[in-house]
Design an enzyme around this catalytic site. Structure first.
Site, PDB file in Angstrom:
ATOM      1  N   LYS A  29       0.859  -1.192   0.000  1.00 24.50           N
ATOM      2  CA  LYS A  29       0.000   0.000   0.000  1.00 24.50           C
ATOM      3  C   LYS A  29       0.892   1.237   0.000  1.00 24.50           C
ATOM      4  O   LYS A  29       1.756   1.394   0.872  1.00 24.50           O
ATOM      5  CB  LYS A  29      -0.885  -0.042   1.244  1.00 24.50           C
ATOM      6  CG  LYS A  29      -2.179   0.711   1.139  1.00 24.50           C
ATOM      7  CD  LYS A  29      -3.062   0.381   2.333  1.00 24.50           C
ATOM      8  CE  LYS A  29      -4.362   1.138   2.295  1.00 24.50           C
ATOM      9  NZ  LYS A  29      -5.123   0.953   3.531  1.00 24.50           N
TER      10      LYS A  29
HETATM   11  O1  G3P Z   1      -7.842   1.953   5.339  1.00 25.84           O
HETATM   12  C1  G3P Z   1      -8.117   3.235   4.975  1.00 25.84           C
HETATM   13  C2  G3P Z   1      -9.490   3.749   5.297  1.00 25.84           C
HETATM   14  O2  G3P Z   1     -10.434   2.763   5.156  1.00 25.84           O
HETATM   15  C3  G3P Z   1      -9.609   4.532   6.574  1.00 25.84           C
HETATM   16  O3  G3P Z   1     -10.918   4.722   6.995  1.00 25.84           O
HETATM   17  O4  G3P Z   1     -12.575   5.456   8.666  1.00 25.84           O
HETATM   18  O5  G3P Z   1     -10.154   6.059   8.982  1.00 25.84           O
HETATM   19  O6  G3P Z   1     -11.501   7.149   7.218  1.00 25.84           O
HETATM   20  P1  G3P Z   1     -11.304   5.912   8.019  1.00 25.84           P
END
Ligand code: G3P
Length: 218
Positions: A87
């Protein structure tokens, strides 16, 4: 549409895997920190533990932000297990590194994507997956789903192979809307996956079936 779980919590990963609907896992440095995994060796062992639970693509994020560092770290992560996808953040050196990984047979997930322009750059570099963050766009009063639909359209029109991996999903309706928009993958917290089960008519109907069966059979 593939289902990934967006967590580094091994118990949650096991619970989702046990449902028989899980195709992979995404993590990020914040999710690693949330489960208290720190230090290079511990983090790498944690990725290996995830790979033992789920036979699918597992995204492992680089910490480096310079080209040489991203390449070095990405090669080490990819060597941990054949299912590891490196990633890489959507920055200039990240895109250059994605091109190198693509040319050298290492699969990538381009993360922190918030615009169609960024999605085009990642696809041109040959990213395997692209992670637009829906929830974080919604958080600032824009429409994350519009971005998913726009990227899916652009990739279809131009025949890009990069798979749209909708990330930052916050609720079950995000998953349904991503399916409608043609996202290739959704990566979700366990709570959003479990939310898909819920419908009051299912609960009422099941209670009625069981009550009728009991009445008829004692
Ligand atoms: O993995 C990246 C993403 O899904 C993060 O989500 O909820 O932290 O915006 P969030």
């Amino acid at each position: 549409m593939k289902f990934f779980i967006d967590t580094a919590n091994l118990e949650e990963i096991k619970e989702a895997a046990a449902l028989g609907i899980l195709d992979g896992v995404t993590t990020n440095p914040s999710l690693m920190a949330k489960v208290g995994v720190s230090g290079e060796e511990n983090i790498r062992n944690h990725y290996k533990a995830i790979c033992e639970i789920v036979d699918g693509d597992i995204s492992a994020e680089v910490i480096a932000t310079d080209y040489d560092g991203i390449i070095r770290e990405g090669k080490e992560l990819a060597a941990l297990h054949p299912n590891i996808v490196v990633k890489v953040p959507m920055i200039k050196d990240g895109v250059k590194a994605i091109r190198w990984f693509t040319d050298n047979g290492i699969r990538t997930n381009c993360t922190l994507v918030f615009s169609a322009g960024q999605a085009i750059l990642a696809a041109k570099a040959g990213a395997t997956y692209l992670s637009p963050f829906i929830g974080r766009i919604d958080d600032i009063n824009w429409d994350g789903m519009d971005l998913i639909a726009q990227i899916v359209h652009i990739y279809n029109v131009h025949g890009f192979d990069t798979q749209v991996l909708a990330a930052s999903i916050r609720n079950p309706m995000h998953i349904v809307k991503c399916a409608e928009a043609g996202a290739d993958v959704v990566t979700c917290p366990l709570s959003s996956i479990m939310g898909l089960f819920k419908h009051p008519l299912t609960d009422i109907g099941l209670a009625q079936f069981l009550a009728d069966h009991k009445k008829a059979n004692g």
